[in-house]
Motif scaffolding. Sequence first.
Motif, PDB file in Angstrom:
ATOM      1  N   ASP A  61       0.806  -1.207  -0.101  1.00  0.00           N
ATOM      2  CA  ASP A  61      -0.073   0.164   0.093  1.00  0.00           C
ATOM      3  C   ASP A  61       0.721   1.247  -0.033  1.00  0.00           C
ATOM      4  O   ASP A  61       1.637   1.570   1.003  1.00  0.00           O
ATOM      5  N   VAL A  62       0.831   2.025  -1.034  1.00  0.00           N
ATOM      6  CA  VAL A  62       1.581   3.198  -0.987  1.00  0.00           C
ATOM      7  C   VAL A  62       0.514   4.427  -1.456  1.00  0.00           C
ATOM      8  O   VAL A  62       0.102   4.513  -2.599  1.00  0.00           O
ATOM      9  N   THR A  63       0.323   5.245  -0.477  1.00  0.00           N
ATOM     10  CA  THR A  63      -0.850   6.403  -0.552  1.00  0.00           C
ATOM     11  C   THR A  63      -0.152   7.741  -0.009  1.00  0.00           C
ATOM     12  O   THR A  63       0.511   7.670   0.929  1.00  0.00           O
ATOM     13  N   SER A  64      -0.462   8.406  -0.981  1.00  0.00           N
ATOM     14  CA  SER A  64       0.161   9.798  -0.729  1.00  0.00           C
ATOM     15  C   SER A  64      -0.242  10.372   0.581  1.00  0.00           C
ATOM     16  O   SER A  64      -1.548  10.273   1.322  1.00  0.00           O
ATOM     17  N   GLY A  65       0.739  10.907   1.435  1.00  0.00           N
ATOM     18  CA  GLY A  65       0.426  11.491   2.677  1.00  0.00           C
ATOM     19  C   GLY A  65       0.473  10.481   3.972  1.00  0.00           C
ATOM     20  O   GLY A  65       0.375  10.871   4.931  1.00  0.00           O
ATOM     21  N   GLN A  66       0.954   9.274   3.536  1.00  0.00           N
ATOM     22  CA  GLN A  66       1.206   8.267   4.355  1.00  0.00           C
ATOM     23  C   GLN A  66       2.573   7.469   4.228  1.00  0.00           C
ATOM     24  O   GLN A  66       3.173   7.693   3.315  1.00  0.00           O
ATOM     25  N   ASP A  67       2.780   6.710   5.458  1.00  0.00           N
ATOM     26  CA  ASP A  67       3.884   5.772   5.186  1.00  0.00           C
ATOM     27  C   ASP A  67       3.629   4.604   4.237  1.00  0.00           C
ATOM     28  O   ASP A  67       2.619   4.101   4.464  1.00  0.00           O
ATOM     29  N   PRO A  68       4.430   4.222   3.336  1.00  0.00           N
ATOM     30  CA  PRO A  68       4.214   2.993   2.695  1.00  0.00           C
ATOM     31  C   PRO A  68       4.183   1.645   3.749  1.00  0.00           C
ATOM     32  O   PRO A  68       5.318   1.705   4.390  1.00  0.00           O
ATOM     33  N   THR A  69       3.471   0.765   3.269  1.00  0.00           N
ATOM     34  CA  THR A  69       3.331  -0.375   4.071  1.00  0.00           C
ATOM     35  C   THR A  69       3.221  -1.717   3.340  1.00  0.00           C
ATOM     36  O   THR A  69       3.075  -1.793   2.097  1.00  0.00           O
ATOM     37  N   ILE A  70       3.870  -2.751   3.842  1.00  0.00           N
ATOM     38  CA  ILE A  70       3.541  -4.190   3.481  1.00  0.00           C
ATOM     39  C   ILE A  70       2.802  -4.945   4.491  1.00  0.00           C
ATOM     40  O   ILE A  70       3.296  -4.922   5.735  1.00  0.00           O
ATOM     41  N   GLN A  71       1.744  -5.215   4.160  1.00  0.00           N
ATOM     42  CA  GLN A  71       0.928  -6.175   5.161  1.00  0.00           C
ATOM     43  C   GLN A  71       1.170  -7.714   4.665  1.00  0.00           C
ATOM     44  O   GLN A  71       0.724  -8.124   3.412  1.00  0.00           O
ATOM     45  N   PHE A  72       1.767  -8.614   5.439  1.00  0.00           N
ATOM     46  CA  PHE A  72       2.068 -10.055   5.319  1.00  0.00           C
ATOM     47  C   PHE A  72       0.914 -10.945   5.869  1.00  0.00           C
ATOM     48  O   PHE A  72       0.800 -10.809   6.989  1.00  0.00           O
ATOM     49  N   GLN A  73       0.176 -11.448   5.207  1.00  0.00           N
ATOM     50  CA  GLN A  73      -0.775 -12.269   5.711  1.00  0.00           C
ATOM     51  C   GLN A  73      -0.238 -13.742   5.532  1.00  0.00           C
ATOM     52  O   GLN A  73      -0.058 -14.488   4.751  1.00  0.00           O
ATOM     53  N   MET A  74       0.195 -14.268   6.884  1.00  0.00           N
ATOM     54  CA  MET A  74       0.888 -15.679   6.854  1.00  0.00           C
ATOM     55  C   MET A  74       0.055 -16.601   7.501  1.00  0.00           C
ATOM     56  O   MET A  74      -0.809 -16.440   8.669  1.00  0.00           O
ATOM     57  N   THR A  75       0.374 -17.935   7.158  1.00  0.00           N
ATOM     58  CA  THR A  75      -0.495 -19.060   7.763  1.00  0.00           C
ATOM     59  C   THR A  75       0.558 -20.129   8.177  1.00  0.00           C
ATOM     60  O   THR A  75       1.534 -20.308   7.418  1.00  0.00           O
ATOM     61  N   GLY A  76       0.517 -20.552   9.449  1.00  0.00           N
ATOM     62  CA  GLY A  76       1.555 -21.564   9.947  1.00  0.00           C
ATOM     63  C   GLY A  76       1.030 -22.603  10.717  1.00  0.00           C
ATOM     64  O   GLY A  76      -0.161 -22.744  11.125  1.00  0.00           O
ATOM     65  N   LEU A  77       1.999 -23.514  11.079  1.00  0.00           N
ATOM     66  CA  LEU A  77       1.600 -24.633  11.619  1.00  0.00           C
ATOM     67  C   LEU A  77       1.213 -24.305  13.114  1.00  0.00           C
ATOM     68  O   LEU A  77       1.957 -23.481  13.811  1.00  0.00           O
TER      69      LEU A  77
END
Length: 308
Positions: free
Chosen positions: A137-153
């Motif tokens: 997510d790269v939105t003007s006026g905000q900090d860019p982010t990555i959201q990791f949707q993780m699945t594990g045991l």
Amino acid sequence: MLTRKQMVLVKVESTYGQDSTPDGSDRIYVAEMEVTPYEGDRQALNRLREQLGAQPERNVAPYVTANITVGLAGSGTVGTPPAFDALLRACGMSVTESTSDVLYQPVQGQWESCTIYYRQDGQVQKITGAMGTPDFDVTSGQDPTIQFQMTGLYNKPEVSSPVTISELTQADEIPVNAENTSIQVHGHAACTESLSLSLGNTVNHRNLINCEKVRITDRESTGSLNIEAPAITTKDYFTAVESHSGHTTGPVTLTHGKTPGNIVELAGTAVQLSNITYQDSDGVVHYQLDTRWLPGAGGAPELTLKFT
């Protein structure tokens, strides 16, 4: 337990599902964290009886999900991967390091997994065999982010011992604006309000006889762009979007950051603009464009993420 006392350690596994024992040097900076510690498929234990009321249920295939949001930023040192390297690799991306950059791109198989230690005020849940998918997510006026949707045991949370924290090689994210960020959309320097992109991995937990694992089984990278509508004589986005007689693709390249070690480039060579709608932004007409990130020529990866 106190909500604010949280920390995440992540390390790539050398053998799938075997705890890679991340330590204080494997910490990542996390902006937001949401963990569901005991998910799974539930089945009722049905019994005929004279009494009314609920039947007990069993979790027949427990697993864990974790949504981990980090700032999209480089390590601060050219040629050194960012602290969230293990999460990118566990999302089906390969890494290539050189003295000038670190390059990530989605691959077709032989995906890596990671172990995540979710530490919370004196206890830890060890999430092994984790794989996932990232949303940018790269939105003007905000900090860019990555959201990791993780699945594990699933592993039951346990009491944790103190961990020695190492100083991270990781730069802070910087805000998205005209000074720090540039973008080209099909050859046009579009006045852009936002870009979103989901790598779109299909991630499944499978619990079978003699076999339990999380697997990536498919990928479809899609997203959206919100741009100020240019004069049609400047850039005809309707021609780019039209697909009733064949679709058009073109490059999209977003570059964020000016300081070596903290410059991020997200790019695709064959991006289809698949839909267009009008929006109002501060009294200015904008286009909301859906995007489909297609493989490039010769089966080249649909996108690259480069840190320089």
